[in-house]
Design a protein around this motif. Structure first.
Motif, PDB file in Angstrom:
ATOM      1  N   MET A  61       0.847  -1.162   0.000  1.00 12.90           N
ATOM      2  CA  MET A  61       0.000   0.000   0.000  1.00 12.90           C
ATOM      3  C   MET A  61       0.900   1.234   0.000  1.00 12.90           C
ATOM      4  O   MET A  61       1.756   1.388   0.856  1.00 12.90           O
ATOM      5  N   ASP A  62       0.698   2.128  -0.937  1.00  9.99           N
ATOM      6  CA  ASP A  62       1.542   3.308  -1.064  1.00  9.99           C
ATOM      7  C   ASP A  62       1.205   4.395  -0.055  1.00  9.99           C
ATOM      8  O   ASP A  62       2.089   5.076   0.439  1.00  9.99           O
ATOM      9  N   THR A  63      -0.061   4.594   0.212  1.00  7.77           N
ATOM     10  CA  THR A  63      -0.454   5.641   1.142  1.00  7.77           C
ATOM     11  C   THR A  63      -1.294   5.053   2.256  1.00  7.77           C
ATOM     12  O   THR A  63      -1.992   4.060   2.079  1.00  7.77           O
ATOM     13  N   ILE A  64      -1.175   5.679   3.374  1.00  9.58           N
ATOM     14  CA  ILE A  64      -1.983   5.290   4.530  1.00  9.58           C
ATOM     15  C   ILE A  64      -2.915   6.459   4.817  1.00  9.58           C
ATOM     16  O   ILE A  64      -2.484   7.611   4.840  1.00  9.58           O
ATOM     17  N   TRP A  65      -4.144   6.167   5.017  1.00 11.29           N
ATOM     18  CA  TRP A  65      -5.136   7.200   5.235  1.00 11.29           C
ATOM     19  C   TRP A  65      -4.729   8.148   6.354  1.00 11.29           C
ATOM     20  O   TRP A  65      -4.735   9.362   6.194  1.00 11.29           O
ATOM     21  N   LEU A  66      -4.363   7.620   7.503  1.00 11.96           N
ATOM     22  CA  LEU A  66      -3.865   8.402   8.630  1.00 11.96           C
ATOM     23  C   LEU A  66      -2.590   7.765   9.154  1.00 11.96           C
ATOM     24  O   LEU A  66      -2.422   6.548   9.062  1.00 11.96           O
ATOM     25  N   THR A  67      -1.746   8.564   9.756  1.00 13.89           N
ATOM     26  CA  THR A  67      -0.543   8.018  10.384  1.00 13.89           C
ATOM     27  C   THR A  67      -0.914   7.411  11.731  1.00 13.89           C
ATOM     28  O   THR A  67      -2.012   7.643  12.259  1.00 13.89           O
ATOM     29  N   GLY A  68       0.024   6.680  12.308  1.00 13.94           N
ATOM     30  CA  GLY A  68      -0.211   6.119  13.638  1.00 13.94           C
ATOM     31  C   GLY A  68      -0.496   7.198  14.664  1.00 13.94           C
ATOM     32  O   GLY A  68      -1.393   7.065  15.507  1.00 13.94           O
ATOM     33  N   ALA A  69       0.257   8.297  14.614  1.00 16.24           N
ATOM     34  CA  ALA A  69       0.049   9.405  15.556  1.00 16.24           C
ATOM     35  C   ALA A  69      -1.333  10.030  15.373  1.00 16.24           C
ATOM     36  O   ALA A  69      -1.987  10.423  16.350  1.00 16.24           O
ATOM     37  N   GLN A  70      -1.791  10.112  14.132  1.00 18.58           N
ATOM     38  CA  GLN A  70      -3.118  10.670  13.883  1.00 18.58           C
ATOM     39  C   GLN A  70      -4.222   9.738  14.393  1.00 18.58           C
ATOM     40  O   GLN A  70      -5.225  10.198  14.943  1.00 18.58           O
ATOM     41  N   TRP A  71      -4.024   8.441  14.231  1.00 19.64           N
ATOM     42  CA  TRP A  71      -5.003   7.489  14.780  1.00 19.64           C
ATOM     43  C   TRP A  71      -5.057   7.586  16.298  1.00 19.64           C
ATOM     44  O   TRP A  71      -6.139   7.485  16.898  1.00 19.64           O
ATOM     45  N   LEU A  72      -3.908   7.795  16.935  1.00 21.03           N
ATOM     46  CA  LEU A  72      -3.901   7.973  18.392  1.00 21.03           C
ATOM     47  C   LEU A  72      -4.647   9.246  18.784  1.00 21.03           C
ATOM     48  O   LEU A  72      -5.349   9.276  19.791  1.00 21.03           O
TER      49      LEU A  72
END
Length: 149
Positions: free
Chosen positions: A1-12
């Motif tokens: 997967m090239d892009t991730i919808w949100l980063t880990g920090a954003q999910w937190l």
């Protein structure tokens, strides 16, 4: 997967904000007139504490809460508001997360016999612990904008 919808920090941050919204909903749906004028919340807790299987809960309630029911009603209701606002805005987030964890653990202990409520307290405690140890204030927070923590 090239892009991730949100980063880990954003999910937190989403998790932290969701927890804050949960606290705000807890505050919003409380019958404040009942809590402040009629003492319904503390009276209910007094009844639960009086029948609690652990003597430490019974005696602790009698020493700390029972002598000052009006003040404790304000503490509980406005603690939920402060936790919600702090977590949604990301302001003093570690303090809000620890405070929320302690308040949920207190609720959990008081209502240990009522498993219907325990799922909410357990999940809110888990989210508080994850957000605290993962430092969920690093994104989308006033703490981050101000360079705190």
């Amino acid at each position: 997967m090239d892009t991730i919808w949100l980063t880990g920090a954003q999910w937190l941050a989403v998790l932290r904000i969701g927890l804050g919204l949960w606290w705000l909903e807890s505050w919003r749906h409380k019958d404040k007139k009942g809590w402040f004028e009629r003492g319904t919340g503390i009276a209910w807790a007094s009844d639960v504490a009086a029948r609690h299987r652990w003597s430490a809960v019974r005696s602790g309630f009698e020493r700390v809460v029972a002598p000052r029911p009006r003040e404790m009603a304000y503490v509980v209701v406005y603690a939920e508001l402060a936790l919600g606002l702090g977590l949604v805005a990301g302001f003093l987030t570690p303090v809000a997360l620890v405070g929320g964890l302690l308040l949920n653990l207190l609720y959990f202990t008081l209502m240990i016999h009522d498993w219907a409520e325990q799922g909410q307290n357990a999940m809110m405690s888990l989210i508080s612990a994850v957000a605290l140890f993962a430092m969920a204030w690093q994104t989308w927070s006033l703490d981050s904008a101000l360079g705190w923590f």
